[in-house]
Each structure stands twice: as C-alpha cells, then as structure tokens.
Design an enzyme around this catalytic site. Structure first.
Site, PDB file in Angstrom:
ATOM      1  N   ASP A  20      41.576  49.703  34.210  1.00 10.75           N
ATOM      2  CA  ASP A  20      41.788  49.779  35.648  1.00 10.75           C
ATOM      3  C   ASP A  20      42.722  48.635  36.062  1.00 10.75           C
ATOM      4  OD1 ASP A  20      41.496  50.629  38.216  1.00 10.75           O
ATOM      5  OD2 ASP A  20      39.563  49.654  38.539  1.00 10.75           O
ATOM      6  N   GLU A  21      43.434  48.804  37.150  1.00  9.05           N
ATOM      7  CA  GLU A  21      44.329  47.749  37.663  1.00  9.05           C
ATOM      8  C   GLU A  21      45.264  47.244  36.562  1.00  9.05           C
ATOM      9  OE1 GLU A  21      44.189  47.423  40.786  1.00  9.05           O
ATOM     10  OE2 GLU A  21      42.134  47.248  41.544  1.00  9.05           O
ATOM     11  N   ARG A  64      44.208  47.989  53.263  1.00  6.26           N
ATOM     12  CA  ARG A  64      42.738  47.957  53.259  1.00  6.26           C
ATOM     13  C   ARG A  64      42.193  48.683  54.480  1.00  6.26           C
ATOM     14  NH1 ARG A  64      42.388  48.118  48.796  1.00  6.26           N
ATOM     15  NH2 ARG A  64      44.645  48.274  48.953  1.00  6.26           N
ATOM     16  N   GLN A 115      50.767  46.837  44.051  1.00  6.66           N
ATOM     17  CA  GLN A 115      49.611  45.993  44.360  1.00  6.66           C
ATOM     18  C   GLN A 115      49.419  44.876  43.348  1.00  6.66           C
ATOM     19  OE1 GLN A 115      45.993  47.902  45.964  1.00  6.66           O
ATOM     20  NE2 GLN A 115      47.016  49.832  45.580  1.00  6.66           N
ATOM     21  N   LYS A 128      41.459  56.373  43.309  1.00  8.53           N
ATOM     22  CA  LYS A 128      41.702  55.891  41.960  1.00  8.53           C
ATOM     23  C   LYS A 128      40.399  55.725  41.183  1.00  8.53           C
ATOM     24  CE  LYS A 128      42.497  51.654  41.634  1.00  8.53           C
ATOM     25  NZ  LYS A 128      43.015  50.293  41.754  1.00  8.53           N
ATOM     26  N   THR A 129      39.461  55.007  41.785  1.00  4.79           N
ATOM     27  CA  THR A 129      38.181  54.783  41.110  1.00  4.79           C
ATOM     28  C   THR A 129      37.484  56.097  40.847  1.00  4.79           C
ATOM     29  OG1 THR A 129      38.027  52.777  42.416  1.00  4.79           O
ATOM     30  CG2 THR A 129      36.074  53.425  41.201  1.00  4.79           C
TER      31      THR A 129
END
Length: 768
Positions: A243-244, A625, A274, A56-57
């Site tokens: 983002d997010e 994670r 998330q 994603k980043t």
DNA sequence: GGGTGGCATCTTTTT
DNA sequence: GATGCCACCC
C-alpha cells in the site's frame, strides 16, 4: 485503555475451507468495474494508480479476500505491507468481515517495519542478532550519536546530532554504507556524519540494537547472505501487496523486489501525487518506474472519487497542475457540486484559531455535524497550541494526534528502558537512561569511568558493571553500581518463571520509579504515574492475548513501532493533526491552517523545485481529505521565535486559478488581490452570535444520521411554526420544499410579505 | 553527587 | 516559548 495492535505469527495453516464460493461472489459486488478488474487480475505484477478517495483500501482488501475466497492462496501465503499500523488494522477488519476472522488472522499483514522486525526475530541470529534485540527510535539514536560526538570531539552545537542522524539515516535509506558514504562527502557536516557513521553502526551492534533503518537493511543483508532463507520466504508468500507504494524508499523497494522475484505476484497501490515522505527517503521514482521494472505489469487507474464534492476536486486539480513529473490521471466524481471553499483571513494565529472555533460551532449547530466530523490540519506540530487554546475556551472537545505521543513521553521511555534492559542488558542507551533514575548515587563521573573501562577492555557497558570491583571506583560509587546491577540481574533471572506483567511491576516498584513519581506529588507527576500504570496494564493485556507466545522482548519490539496515529478515535472530538498525519483519512469538514509563506510552504522548502513540489503535494493531500466543506486559513501575523511577526499569504494560494474559492464575505477570491481592507466589522458576514452563547451539546451524529437542526432548543422548522429571521423579523412558516442543502421554507413576514428562504442560509430561529 | 537557576537554541514533516 | 545545557552552590 490502550489496546495494542498485536498479531500472532501466522505460520500454521488454520482449518479453513479451500475456497468460499459465495464469499467470492459477494466480494465482487459493491465494486465498480475498474475496482473489480483490479481485484480479478490475480497473476503477475499489478500497478494500481489510485487517486484520493477512490476506494483504494477497499480495492486492496477485496483483492486479498478474493484470493482467499477463490482458493488461489491460503491466508498465510499472502503478505500485505503498509506504512502505518492503522492502515493494516483497517484492512484487517474489512477482510475479517469478508472471509471471517480465522482466515484473516493468518494473513501476514503489517507495516514494513513490524513485519521485518518479526523476520529478524526469527532469523536474525544468522547475521548476529539475538531475538531479544532492542529497537532504537530517533531519540535513542541521537543519544548515541551525542555520546560518539563527545568521543570524537565534535561540538554538538556546531553540528547538531539531529542533522547528523538525518544524514546517516538518509544514507542508510539509500543503502549507502559507511565507506561509500565517506567517498561521497561534499560538505563539512557530511564529513562529520561520515566519520560517525561507522562507529554509530558499531555501537548499535554492540548494544544488540537496531534503528528504524536497520529494520529494513538487515533483512536485505540476511537475504543476500543466506539465499536459502530468502527462498523460503519467497515460497511462503505467493502474493505480495504494498500500500502507498509512492512512499517506499530504496530498501523497501529492494525487499519487495527480492520477495516477489519467484512468484512475481506483486500488487502495488499508490498515488504519485500524494508522495509526501521524500524527507525520510521515500523515492517517488519507485512508482514512476514500476512499469519499467515490470514490463508485463497490468496498470489500473482508479480515477473515480467517492469522497469529495466537485468543487473540492476542482481545487485539488488546480493545485497539483503546478507540479511537473506526474503520472497521468484524471479525477472525476459523481458527487454534487457542493459549497464553495471558504478562504479565511485572520489577523493573528490567535484570531485564526478563534475563527476556526467559530466555524466549527456554526457547522455543528446549523447542520448537526458531530465533532468527530471536523479535522483541523497544520504544517507543524507547534501550531496546535493556539488551536487547542481556542477550542478549549470554546468548550469544544478535541484530540491532538501525533506531536508528543504516548510512547515518546519521558516516563514511558523510562519504563521501556528498564524493561529493555531486562531482556537485553547490553542495550547501552537504555542502561544510561535509567542507571541513575531515580537518583541512586551513580553520577556522571562514575558512568564515564565505567564507559572508559568498557571501551578499553572491549566490553559492553553492562559487562563493565558486572565486574565493577576491577574498575577502581570509590567504595560508595561501587556499592551503588552493585546495587543497581543486582536489581536488574535479580529480575532478569526470574524471566522464565514469573509472568512478564508481574515481573515488570515488581521491577518498577523496586527501582523506586513509582515511588519517585508519587513523591513529587504534582498533578503532572500524578499523570505520569497513571501513564506508567497504563503501560503496566498494557503488558498484562499483551500477556492475556498473546498467551504462550508472550515474551517481554516481543512486546517491547512491537511497542517500539507503535505511534499515537495508530489509535482509533472513538469519541466524538474534533481532530487536530499535521497534514502528514492526515494522509489516508477523510472528514466531512476540513480546515487547512497557516497557509503562509515560510510556514506552508516551509521556508527551507522554497529553494529547491523538488522540495516545493513535495509541499504542494502536501497541500493536495490536505485538500483531498475533505468530503463536503473545506476552509483555507492564513493569518497576517504569527508568533515566531517568541515574537509576533508579519506573514504573507502562501504562494500556493496566489498561484491558483480557480473559481471555487470565496472569501468570508462570500465574494469570489482572485489571486494576487488583497482580500479586504475595510474595518473588520464590515468586512465579513458575522456568524450569528445567537449560536455562540449557548453551551454546546455533544451530538452523536455522523454523516449518515445528520439531521437538519437549525437551532437548539427551538425545535425544527415545520409548517405553522413561528420563526425569527435576522433581517425580516418575525414570521410564520407556510410550507417547506426541497431536500438537504436545497431545503427551503416559505415564510410569511408581516412586515415584508412572503419570502422563500433556503434554510441552510436563512438561519431561522423558532420562537414559539 | 545532586539540585537549581539562568542562558541559548531552535521548530518540518515520521516508521 | 519549551527544552537542553552549563555553571554554580550545597
């Protein structure tokens, strides 16, 4: 030393070329086709639904770099909003590598709060805030509320200031004002909150202060009252990235909408699965309804996971399928199956911590994982203690992120309060904090008299102090107040002539704070003294990097928005943190501890379906994670309220229908089944005690350089070596075959004959 | 006004 | 098991 994430306001257009054709080509390389599409759709609204570990980043940063490299936007025309400084910095560093530092520096990138604090710094005057406003954290806000509660005769033991703050904050997050909130009141606590909401806002304004929520609300107010200002920013930022996005609250949503209204180049990235910040106002509905808000939006799904093993992803899916209200998304990976996930049952939290420690030791020694490859996650900060103890006993280096962060420590807050007072003397919270620390004879009674006087005359506390002769205090008290006033005023007057780091140093010196800490002489006081020095160094560093633009108020505003989570883990240590803090990170080995009813999920969250689903998403976040190894832990008893209490395995484990989990004994885990009642010694395969006696050596290993090291000091397993096996005894290695986890050795044992052993499990020890 | 000791009180998660 | 608040004494 601590380095701060500080950025110059990127207004001026730097001397960089209009486009960088070769960079543009490079930016597209190394992306998969879906990611490439996300990068290349540069016009109009874009929704990127990105699963965990999907790059994603990377996608977001490449997109920004691509806009610059193709000349679609100048760097300063791009705005990118994140939720942590860390995320912003990470993206910034990648963009630097793609298009160069000069271009990267002129992108507007940062947290919502930091970016809008900057906007208010420039434009706030239009709605009545001078640029030197203070930013109040939750502590300051609660302090303020406590004071108001006293004035309104509300017993803080009956209604905690924290709850009241939370209610007011919740209202603000949803953009509900005091009057409207008063109409919605449905319970006694809410009624108290409604009563205090208005006065609270008034007190903030009087102190020229903003709380975290105001940093988002006031810009909205600004934009609504001054359309010309909004228009200027709409035109400046041609491309807006968030983002997010699943973590945005109402105010953030409105801001995004307003800013994107002109160009409509709004690209949001997120994963509804998330979403774990509803408690602070995040509205998962924002991402769920993005397509309704922007019917012409391009929707892109990043579903390939590059992070975890198949088994870990299978578990993640098994968890999340119990939630309703999900966007459709199918995770997949090309990664190997991986090891089974191990469920660890412990007798107590102490036992749990010990088992975690042993596993870390085992994996460190056996596979050569560095300590930085491990993360131990928990639901509440309080759980870190037992884990810390076990790791300390075991000599395993660790760091705790979050918890009481550097900036929340008393001595740091004291220092900041002094400095804030210097730039903004009306800041009542800071004034009250330090007016009598170190003790200088201005007691509670004196402060009360001053406050009464201020209120009666419509003054700020500082203004009352300025005319202390009129207040009518005893001669002694008056003298003390005057001295304090002189201390602050004298330094404030030098603000324009003396460099801020020097100014800060002399102020703290003359306030007696440094002396006070030194006088105490305890190790704790010494540590606090060092923290203060560190703070002073940070200011000097800020002056050095920000140069001309360095102002004390600017520094203080930036610092108010920093947290420990923003710091980079550079040394080789095991990371301990809450599940919340782990979002966005990845580790080869992850432990999720405390999977017990009442703790995870938290008791308060079990009543309401929505709360429970959020807890479940938190579990999902934790699981995803992990890259290679995952351990799920629970204890059969735990200390609560200072007492040992029995605990029950989490429902999140009981509801799982999956074959990827094994018990410590290596047996398949079945839900609802009691793990094992045999005595402990027989219950599970004891980890080889051989490893535990040796002092651990820090290895600078990361995933890439991992070597197969089966025993320190005994060398690696090579053909011809004499080895010892726990069961088969001594033998000789004839040959090796296979790679990595599959690597096997053919060993001849005089007593049992020739054996083919998987190195990973056999734990051979070289003895020659 | 300042300092000390005992009692009560919670423990979600965070920008 | 830590922190905060109050009452009491100097």
């Amino acid at each position: 030393m601590r380095t701060f994430f500080l950025q110059r306001d990127p207004d001026t257009n730097p001397e960089i070329p209009d486009s960088l054709p070769e960079a543009a080509a490079r930016i597209l390389e190394g992306l998969n086709p879906v990611q490439r599409q996300a990068v290349q759709v540069t016009e109009g609204p874009v929704l990127i639904i990105a699963g965990p570990g999907s790059g994603k980043t990377r996608t977001l940063t490449h997109r920004i770099a691509y806009l610059i490299a193709t000349g679609r936007a100048r760097p300063h025309q791009i705005l990118a909003l994140t939720f942590t400084n860390k995320a912003a910095r990470e993206m910034m560093e990648r963009i630097e590598r793609l298009v160069g530092a000069e271009a990267a520096r002129h992108i507007w990138m940062g947290t919502f709060h930091a970016i809008f604090a900057r906007i208010l710094r420039r434009e706030g005057q239009r709605i009545g805030y001078t640029p030197d406003f203070s930013i109040y954290d939750t502590d300051d806000a609660e302090r303020l509320l406590r004071e108001l509660m006293a004035r309104y005769h509300i017993d803080p033991r009956q209604y905690s200031p924290r709850t009241i703050r939370h209610l007011i904050s919740g209202a603000k997050n949803q953009m509900i004002g005091p009057e409207e909130y008063a109409r919605l009141v449905a319970s006694p606590v809410q009624e108290k909150a409604a009563k205090l909401y208005g006065p609270y806002q008034e007190a903030l304004r009087k102190a020229n202060a903003l709380d975290f929520d105001d940093l988002l609300l006031k810009p909205i107010e600004l934009f609504e009252q001054h359309p010309d200002v909004l228009q200027r920013y709409q035109e400046r930022w041609r491309y807006l990235h968030i983002d997010e996005y699943q973590d945005t609250n109402r105010a953030q949503y409105v801001l995004a909408r307003k800013l994107a209204a002109a160009h409509r180049n709004l690209c949001v990235v997120g994963d509804d699965a998330q979403s774990i910040y509803a408690f602070r106002g995040a509205d998962i509905g924002n991402i769920l309804s993005f397509q309704r808000d922007y019917p012409d939006a391009t929707v892109i799904r990043l579903e390939q996971n590059y992070r975890s093993t198949r088994r870990i992803l299978k578990l993640a899916e098994a968890i999340i399928q119990h939630n309703r209200d999900q966007l459709e998304k199918r995770l997949w990976t090309e990664n190997p199956e991986g090891d089974p996930i191990v469920l660890i049952e412990a007798l107590s939290e102490r036992d749990e911590a010990q088992k975690v420690e042993q596993r870390i030791r085992d994996l460190h020694v056996r596979y050569g994982y560095g300590f930085r490859d491990f993360a131990v996650l928990y639901r509440t900060n309080a759980q870190s203690r037992s884990l810390e103890e076990a790791l300390r006993r075991g000599g395993i280096p660790y760091r705790v992120v979050g918890g009481l962060s550097f900036y929340q420590r008393k001595e740091i807050k004291d220092v900041l309060a002094y400095l804030r007072l210097l730039v903004n003397p009306h800041d009542a919270a800071s004034l009250q904090r330090v007016i009598n620390y170190p003790a200088r004879g201005i007691g509670q009674r004196t402060v009360e008299v001053l406050m009464d006087y201020a209120r009666q005359h419509g003054l700020s506390l500082w203004q009352a102090i300025e005319r202390v002769e009129e207040v009518g205090l005893s001669a002694r008290a008056q003298k003390a107040v005057q001295e304090f006033h002189f201390l602050i005023a004298r330094h404030a007057a030098k603000m324009d002539t003396v460099p801020v780091d020097e100014l800060a140093r002399t102020l703290l010196q003359e306030s007696g704070l440094l002396e006070e800490l030194r006088r105490e002489g305890t190790p704790e006081a010494l540590a606090r003294w060092e923290n203060v020095q560190e703070m002073l160094n940070a200011i000097a560093e800020y002056v050095a990097t920000a140069g001309e633009q360095a102002t004390l108020s600017g520094f203080l505003q930036e610092v108010a928005l920093l947290t420990d989570l923003d710091e980079m883990p550079e040394d080789n240590r095991v990371t301990l943190m809450t599940l919340h803090a782990s979002k966005g990170l990845e580790f080869p080995v992850v432990f999720i501890t405390g999977l017990e009813e009442g703790l995870f999920p938290l008791a308060q969250a079990t009543q309401d379906r929505k709360d429970l689903e959020e807890e479940r998403r938190l579990f999902y976040v934790g699981v995803t994670r992990a890259q290679r190894h995952l351990f799920l832990c629970y204890a059969r008893s735990r200390y609560r309220y200072g007492e040992q209490q029995p605990s029950v395995r989490s429902r999140f484990l009981e509801e799982l229908d999956t074959d990827v989990i094994v018990t410590e004994a290596g047996l398949p885990f079945r839900r609802g089944e009691v793990l094992d009642r045999r005595p402990r010694s027989e219950r599970y395969v004891e980890l080889d005690s051989h490893y535990y006696r040796r002092p651990l050596q820090q290895r600078s290993s990361s995933g890439a350089t991992r070597r197969v090291v089966y025993d320190e000091g005994a060398g690696e397993i090579v053909p011809g070596a004499r080895v010892e096996h726990a069961i088969f005894g001594e033998g000789k290695v004839l040959a090796l075959e296979g790679q990595g986890d599959q690597a096997r050795a053919i060993v001849f044992f005089p007593e049992v004959g020739q054996k083919k052993l998987v190195l990973k499990f056999a734990r051979l020890r070289r003895i020659d």
